[in-house]
Design an enzyme around this catalytic site. Structure first.
Site, PDB file in Angstrom:
ATOM      1  CB  SER A  60      -3.581  -1.055  -1.843  1.00 54.57           C
ATOM      2  OG  SER A  60      -3.128  -0.101  -0.906  1.00 54.57           O
ATOM      3  CG  HIS A  72       0.895   2.456  -2.385  1.00 48.09           C
ATOM      4  ND1 HIS A  72       0.074   3.538  -2.627  1.00 48.09           N
ATOM      5  CD2 HIS A  72       0.080   1.432  -2.014  1.00 48.09           C
ATOM      6  CE1 HIS A  72      -1.180   3.182  -2.437  1.00 48.09           C
ATOM      7  NE2 HIS A  72      -1.207   1.914  -2.054  1.00 48.09           N
ATOM      8  CG  ASP A 102       1.988   6.540  -3.335  1.00 46.49           C
ATOM      9  OD1 ASP A 102       2.680   6.007  -2.430  1.00 46.49           O
ATOM     10  OD2 ASP A 102       0.919   6.037  -3.731  1.00 46.49           O
TER      11      ASP A 102
END
Length: 198
Positions: free
Chosen positions: A56, A165, A162
Site C-alpha cells: 500500500s 502511511h 495515520d
C-alpha cells in the site's frame, strides 16, 4: 503481487512471507485488483526505466534499468526473519528475471505514534537486510528513516497521517534520496555499471 504468484521464490514453502498472494479485499470493492490491472494495462505499451514493486506504500509492473522494492510492513503475522527472507526472495527472483536491472530495496518505515512491537519488528527487519542484501547481486538498501522518529520516540502526524502511511511531506523526505539514487544508477556508464555489479 500477482506477477510473482505462479513462480517459486528461492525460500520455497518454508517461509510464508516468501509466498506471494493478492491483498485481501477487506473493503469488498475489488480496488486492489482493479488498480493492479489498470497499472499492468498502462505498462503494456511502454517500457519504463524504473519499476516500483510494493504494497500500500507503493502502487505499479519487460526490461527495466532500476526496480524499487518496498514491501514488508503489512506482514503482521510473520517474524522479522521471515519478512527479511521474503524480501530477499523477491530480490533473488528479480535478479533471475531481470538480471540487467539495479534493485533498490527501501527499508521499512517505523510505525505507530509511540514505540511499539511492530516498530521494533520493522527495525529488526531493516537490520537483517543491512546484513543480507549486500551479499546479493545488483541490490542496494536505502534507509527510509528520514528522521520520522523524534527524540521522544514519537512520530508526527505531519509525516504519517495515520502513523503508518506517509503525508506529502513524509513522501518528500523519502523521495529526495530515492530520486538521487535512481538518477545516479540511470546515469552510470556501462563501465561504471560493470564496476558496481562486480
Amino acid at each position: 503481487m500477482c506477477v510473482f504468484k505462479r513462480c517459486r521464490m528461492s525460500q520455497g514453502d518454508s517461509n510464508p512471507a516468501a509466498i506471494p498472494h493478492a491483498a485481501e479485499d477487506i473493503q469488498g470493492d475489488d480496488r486492489w485488483m482493479s488498480q493492479h490491472n489498470r497499472f499492468v494495462l498502462d505498462c503494456k505499451d511502454k517500457e519504463p526505466d524504473v519499476l516500483f514493486v510494493g504494497d500500500s506504500m507503493v502502487q505499479l509492473m519487460q526490461q527495466y534499468e532500476v526496480i524499487v522494492v518496498w514491501v514488508g510492513t503489512n506482514n503482521h503475522e510473520n517474524t522479522a526473519e521471515e519478512v527479511a527472507g521474503g524480501i530477499e526472495a523477491i530480490v533473488q527472483l528479480i535478479n533471475t528475471r531481470q538480471p540487467q536491472a539495479k534493485i533498490i530495496v527501501l527499508g521499512l518505515l517505523p510505525r505507530g505514534e509511540k514505540p511499539n512491537p511492530l516498530r521494533q519488528k520493522n527495525a529488526k527487519v531493516n537490520q537483517l537486510l543491512k546484513v543480507s542484501l549486500p551479499k546479493l547481486a545488483n541490490v542496494q538498501l536505502l534507509d527510509t528513516d528520514g528522521g520520522f522518529v523524534h527524540s521522544d520516540g514519537a512520530i508526527s502526524c505531519h509525516d504519517m497521517f495515520d502513523f503508518l502511511h506517509l503525508t506529502g511531506g513524509g513522501y518528500a523526505k523519502i523521495c529526495k534520496p530515492l530520486h538521487e539514487l535512481i538518477m545516479q544508477l540511470l546515469e552510470e556508464t556501462p563501465e561504471e555499471k560493470q564496476t558496481t555489479i562486480a
